[in-house]
Design an enzyme around this catalytic site. Structure first.
Site, PDB file in Angstrom:
ATOM      1  N   HIS A 640       0.812  -1.224   0.000  1.00  0.00           N
ATOM      2  CA  HIS A 640       0.000   0.000   0.000  1.00  0.00           C
ATOM      3  C   HIS A 640       0.846   1.275   0.000  1.00  0.00           C
ATOM      4  O   HIS A 640       0.314   2.362  -0.234  1.00  0.00           O
ATOM      5  CB  HIS A 640      -1.010  -0.019   1.161  1.00  0.00           C
ATOM      6  CG  HIS A 640      -0.467   0.368   2.494  1.00  0.00           C
ATOM      7  ND1 HIS A 640      -0.183  -0.538   3.497  1.00  0.00           N
ATOM      8  CD2 HIS A 640      -0.164   1.577   3.013  1.00  0.00           C
ATOM      9  CE1 HIS A 640       0.260   0.097   4.562  1.00  0.00           C
ATOM     10  NE2 HIS A 640       0.275   1.391   4.284  1.00  0.00           N
ATOM     11  N   ASP A 696      -0.831  -7.400   1.406  1.00  0.00           N
ATOM     12  CA  ASP A 696      -0.141  -6.102   1.479  1.00  0.00           C
ATOM     13  C   ASP A 696       1.377  -6.309   1.593  1.00  0.00           C
ATOM     14  O   ASP A 696       1.964  -6.206   2.665  1.00  0.00           O
ATOM     15  CB  ASP A 696      -0.684  -5.324   2.695  1.00  0.00           C
ATOM     16  CG  ASP A 696      -0.249  -3.872   2.673  1.00  0.00           C
ATOM     17  OD1 ASP A 696       0.308  -3.437   1.646  1.00  0.00           O
ATOM     18  OD2 ASP A 696      -0.461  -3.180   3.698  1.00  0.00           O
ATOM     19  N   SER A 790       4.134   1.911   8.323  1.00  0.00           N
ATOM     20  CA  SER A 790       3.750   0.939   7.298  1.00  0.00           C
ATOM     21  C   SER A 790       4.951   0.455   6.515  1.00  0.00           C
ATOM     22  O   SER A 790       5.852   1.248   6.185  1.00  0.00           O
ATOM     23  CB  SER A 790       2.784   1.593   6.312  1.00  0.00           C
ATOM     24  OG  SER A 790       1.526   1.621   6.891  1.00  0.00           O
TER      25      SER A 790
HETATM   26  C1  4AZ Z   1      -0.681   3.565   8.583  1.00  0.00           C
HETATM   27  O1  4AZ Z   1      -1.492   4.419   8.260  1.00  0.00           O
HETATM   28  C2  4AZ Z   1      -0.981   2.688   9.759  1.00  0.00           C
HETATM   29  N1  4AZ Z   1      -2.304   0.820  14.196  1.00  0.00           N
HETATM   30  C3  4AZ Z   1      -0.160   1.638  10.051  1.00  0.00           C
HETATM   31  C4  4AZ Z   1      -0.427   0.835  11.150  1.00  0.00           C
HETATM   32  C5  4AZ Z   1      -1.521   1.071  11.910  1.00  0.00           C
HETATM   33  C6  4AZ Z   1      -2.367   2.111  11.639  1.00  0.00           C
HETATM   34  C7  4AZ Z   1      -2.074   2.920  10.554  1.00  0.00           C
HETATM   35  C8  4AZ Z   1      -1.793   0.157  13.090  1.00  0.00           C
HETATM   36  O2  4AZ Z   1       0.388   3.436   7.990  1.00  0.00           O
END
Ligand code: 4AZ
Length: 840
Positions: A640, A696, A790
């Site tokens: 993503h 993902d 992420s």
């Molecule tokens: C993000 O937006 C994201 N709480 C990654 C992990 C989590 C929430 C958002 C997990 O990249």
């Protein structure tokens, strides 16, 4: 004890060899020979016919033989074990009061040093001769150094003592009192304190050969540097015993700082280590710290002496080679470090008496508390402690608050001579007696927490007072003993979260049944019968052996096609596959700076702690996603991160720059540890679903390979059959937002979380999970992955000591929300895809 031993000694020495037993046994034998006929044991009649005198003789003979063998046994024991001389070395120091300290005493080659040391040696010899438990065993003694005060003399004394008298010698040495001794032709030596401690003879030998013994004095202005032998060009030698005697001017203290520290990792026994003493000799009660392993450069390895001397020792064994250490020390004027009275309403403290305005009460919040000493009780806190209202606090504690129903509070801090730790930081606050926590919930301890945290199943107060008397929600269950409500995903995760096992008790299968990872119970007899009775392979994947078996989705596949039913056989140092392929590609998941460090605030990662962590940046947004290094040219990331938006074509590799070996975003262009690479190829999973976030995952190829360093290392990719059990502690790292909707962190953050039961997690997330996702949550709440994390790693430290990539940060409902764990791409499910797209 001692008197019992003495009586045995006396008995054996005086009576055994010839006199008593020799005579009595001899006499009996003579009589026996004249009169006795040997009988077969079964000839009872003849025995019955024996005269009483004969019977007596036989009994005497048996007794004599028994006594003889006992005597021989005792003699063998005595001469072979008890009487073996052992070398005992004591080190210690004493204070000579009738000599002023002169600079020449710092130089062991000076005539003045020789003169005073010969006097001290003579005094010690004379003193030892006054004790019958010491004198006969004395071999030699020597003075190693002098320091101010008036003159403190550091010495070692060697003894040779039979094993059975060793304890006597220890006791006599610790009881020894040195009186003033009149010396041969040279007047008297006044001595007013004297200590001696049994020491490692090998360490003491260093004093004698002087091969690796260094005497250093702090200079004004510049720091004095020293390092382990060979550093940095060669590893320190095996079986080293090195010592550094550090001095400062009178009325000064020494500040010692280790700039680099890379020794063998800490072992339960032996191994390589460095000791730092608050003395000029290696005496146990004056040890400040024992150091081993590797410390990252950011770790503040700094120690301050109480006087103007310090002693550093290096001990190495005969295994492994390691670089060693680099250190420097300087002197600072001696100061009184603590104490005082404070009268302001609020402030920050070290150790003092507080008085807030009369109409208010006072409380103290300890933010950081490290008063740990190895092997010391944290309930009685006998050595180093903070004392408030007659209660002692010591050890390593999470933040806590102590309040007083008065406007005054006395906080005492005490530390003894041995062992040091980071210490504590605290803040004192005044509060309204009637309303201690305006707008908040008041914990029993006096701590204030947000009202929303009451009864949420998490121990926010630290003393659980926020979880008492709660009504459990449908997302919670009630623990039996404590009656606390806990999140349902703690049920059956293999961890006793309630403390009384309530959360694990209904999870067991009946006797003779096996619990599958998916919760099912199957008969034990079906374990390892080559049939997947569980349906998730649990009963066929851990058969204890590595016997070749039929290949299934749950067996480990060797490169030659052979399959094994051993759980996680890769890189466990046992070649289970006949072609050894389970032990290849094991050069991963290593952390040069692997020590568990303690950081104030708890979440800043240490430099080099997560050397596979990568920061992916774009020119427009700066840091955008995390990623994990898995080979010199390949990164694993989330799919993503590379979804095009109207503004930027994130799927275009040229948009991205990878920062490897990065710790602090502020130094990304200046740090010498950072390596920057452009991205050549992005392969996002073709079935990535940008609505459900299923699949993902992506592979990125760097434009050119990176060289592995202490700060750049690949993480291991688990095989598809690798099992990361529910409840396992695991780490998530990244520079993402530190609060939901907030800004990213400058310094890499880390959080310890736990793998959560898939079924329970799916309930919490309203059925949004697929089999290619795993859940992991922060146990005590409040920390989770967030935006910007992420693509980064979910790192699992495995039994083989290596770190494996269990997941890739993917999504979540907000960040750090209670009962909303983070969701990660399940790497084991993506193993084949990674092989196809990365060739690994
Ligand atoms: C993000 O937006 C994201 N709480 C990654 C992990 C989590 C929430 C958002 C997990 O990249």
């Amino acid at each position: 004890m001692r008197s019992g031993k003495d009586s045995i000694v006396c008995h054996c020495y005086c009576r055994c060899p010839h006199v008593i037993l020799g005579c009595s046994v001899g006499a009996s034998l003579n009589g026996f020979e004249e009169m006795v006929e040997f009988l077969p044991a079964s000839d009872t009649k003849k025995v019955e016919k024996m005269s009483p005198k004969t019977k007596l003789l036989i009994a005497g003979l048996v007794l004599g033989a028994l006594l003889l063998s006992l005597t021989v046994g005792l003699l063998v024991w005595h001469f072979a074990y008890r009487n073996v001389p052992v070398q005992k070395v004591y080190t210690g120091y004493l204070r000579v009061t009738n000599y002023p300290f002169i600079n020449a005493y710092e130089n062991p080659s000076s005539a003045e040093f020789a003169d005073l040391s010969s006097k001290v040696v003579e005094m010690l010899q004379k003193t030892y001769q006054t004790s019958p438990a010491i004198g006969p065993h004395f071999v030699q003694c020597n003075v190693t150094a002098f320091s101010e005060g008036s003159v403190i003399s550091y010495y070692w004394s060697e003894f040779s003592v039979p094993t059975y008298l060793e304890a006597n010698l220890d006791a006599a040495m610790s009881d020894l009192k040195v009186q003033t001794v009149t010396l041969r032709q040279r007047g008297a030596l006044y001595v007013d304190s004297f200590v001696a401690y049994s020491t490692d003879p090998q360490m003491a030998r260093t004093f004698r050969d002087n091969k690796c013994m260094f005497f250093l004095h702090a200079t004004d202005g510049a720091a004095t540097k020293f390092s382990s032998p060979g550093f940095p060009n060669a590893p320190y030698p095996p079986n080293s015993r090195c010592q550094w005697a550090l001095r400062a001017d009178a009325s000064h203290m020494i500040v010692l700082h280790f700039k680099t520290f890379k020794l063998e990792s800490c072992k339960a026994s032996k191994g390589d280590y460095v000791n730092v003493y608050d003395s000029l000799t290696a005496v146990e009660p004056r040890i400040m710290i024992k150091l081993c392993g590797t410390y990252p450069p950011s770790y503040n390895l700094t120690f301050i002496s109480s006087q103007n001397v310090m002693f550093v020792t290096l001990v190495s064994d005969d295994r492994e080679k390691h670089p060693g250490f680099k250190a420097e020390f300087s002197q600072i004027p001696r100061t009184t470090l603590c104490g005082g009275t404070i009268r302001d309403a609020n402030g920050v403290i070290s150790s003092v008496f507080f008085q807030v305005p009369e109409d208010k009460f006072v409380k103290v919040r300890f933010q950081m508390f490290y008063l740990y000493e190895p092997g010391v009780s944290i309930t009685s806190c006998p050595n180093d402690y903070v004392e408030i209202n007659n209660v002692r606090y010591c050890g390593e504690r999470a933040p806590f608050v102590v309040s007083n129903n008065s406007s005054k509070m006395m906080v005492k801090f005490r530390s003894d001579q041995a062992y040091v730790d980071t210490g504590f930081t605290a803040q004192y606050l005044s509060y309204e007696p009637k309303n201690p926590c305006p707008g908040q919930f008041t914990c029993k301890s006096g701590r204030c927490i947000d009202k929303g945290r009451k009864c949420d199943g998490w121990n926010d107060c630290g003393d659980s007072s926020d979880e008492v008397g709660c009504v459990c929600s449908d997302k919670q269950f009630r623990c039996k003993t404590s009656q606390y409500c806990k999140p349902r995903f703690f049920l059956c995760d293999g961890v006793n979260d309630c403390g009384d096992g309530t959360d694990e008790q209904d999870c067991k299968c009946p006797d003779a049944f096996l619990k599958c990872r998916n919760g099912k119970c199957v008969p034990e007899a079906q374990k390892c019968d080559n049939t997947d009775n569980c349906g998730d392979g649990t009963d066929e994947s851990d058969c204890g052996s590595a016997k070749p078996t039929d290949c299934t989705a749950y067996t480990y596949k060797c490169q030659n096609g052979q399959c094994l039913n051993k759980l996680n056989p890769e890189c466990d140092s046992v070649a289970d596959c006949t072609d050894g392929s389970d032990e290849t590609f094991c050069d991963c998941g290593k952390r040069p700076y692997s020590r568990k460090t303690r950081i104030v605030g708890g979440v800043n990662a240490d430099i080099g702690e997560w050397p596979w962590q990568v920061s992916l940046q774009t020119k427009k947004d700066g840091h955008t996603c995390g990623a994990s290094l898995v080979s010199p040219t390949i990164l694993l990331c989330a799919a993503h991160c590379f979804q095009d938006t109207s503004g930027i074509r994130y799927s275009d590799p040229s948009v991205w720059t990878a920062y490897l070996g990065l710790h602090d975003q502020a130094t990304r262009t200046t740090s010498k540890d950072v390596v920057i690479r452009k991205i050549k190829r992005i392969a996002a999973h073709k079935q990535f679903n940008d609505f459900t976030y299923d699949n993902d995952i992506s592979v990125l190829e760097l434009e050119s390979p990176v060289t592995y360093t202490d700060f750049i290392q690949p993480i291991c990719i688990p095989e598809s059959t690798h099992v990361f059990p529910v409840g396992k502690s695991i780490w998530v790292t990244g520079w993402g937002a530190v609060t939901e909707g907030g800004v990213g962190a400058a310094v890499l953050q880390k959080a310890e979380i736990r793998i959560i039961n898939q079924t329970e997690c799916n309930k919490l997330l309203d059925g949004q999970l697929t089999s290619r996702m795993i859940c992991a949550g922060y146990v005590s709440g409040g920390i989770d992955a967030c935006q910007g994390d992420s693509g980064g790693p979910l790192s699992s430290v495995e039994a083989n000591g290596k770190v494996y990539l269990a997941g890739v940060v993917s999504w979540g409902e907000g960040c750090a929300r209670r009962n909303k764990p983070g969701i990660y791409t399940k790497v084991t499910e993506m193993r084949d895809w990674i092989k196809q797209n990365a060739g690994l």
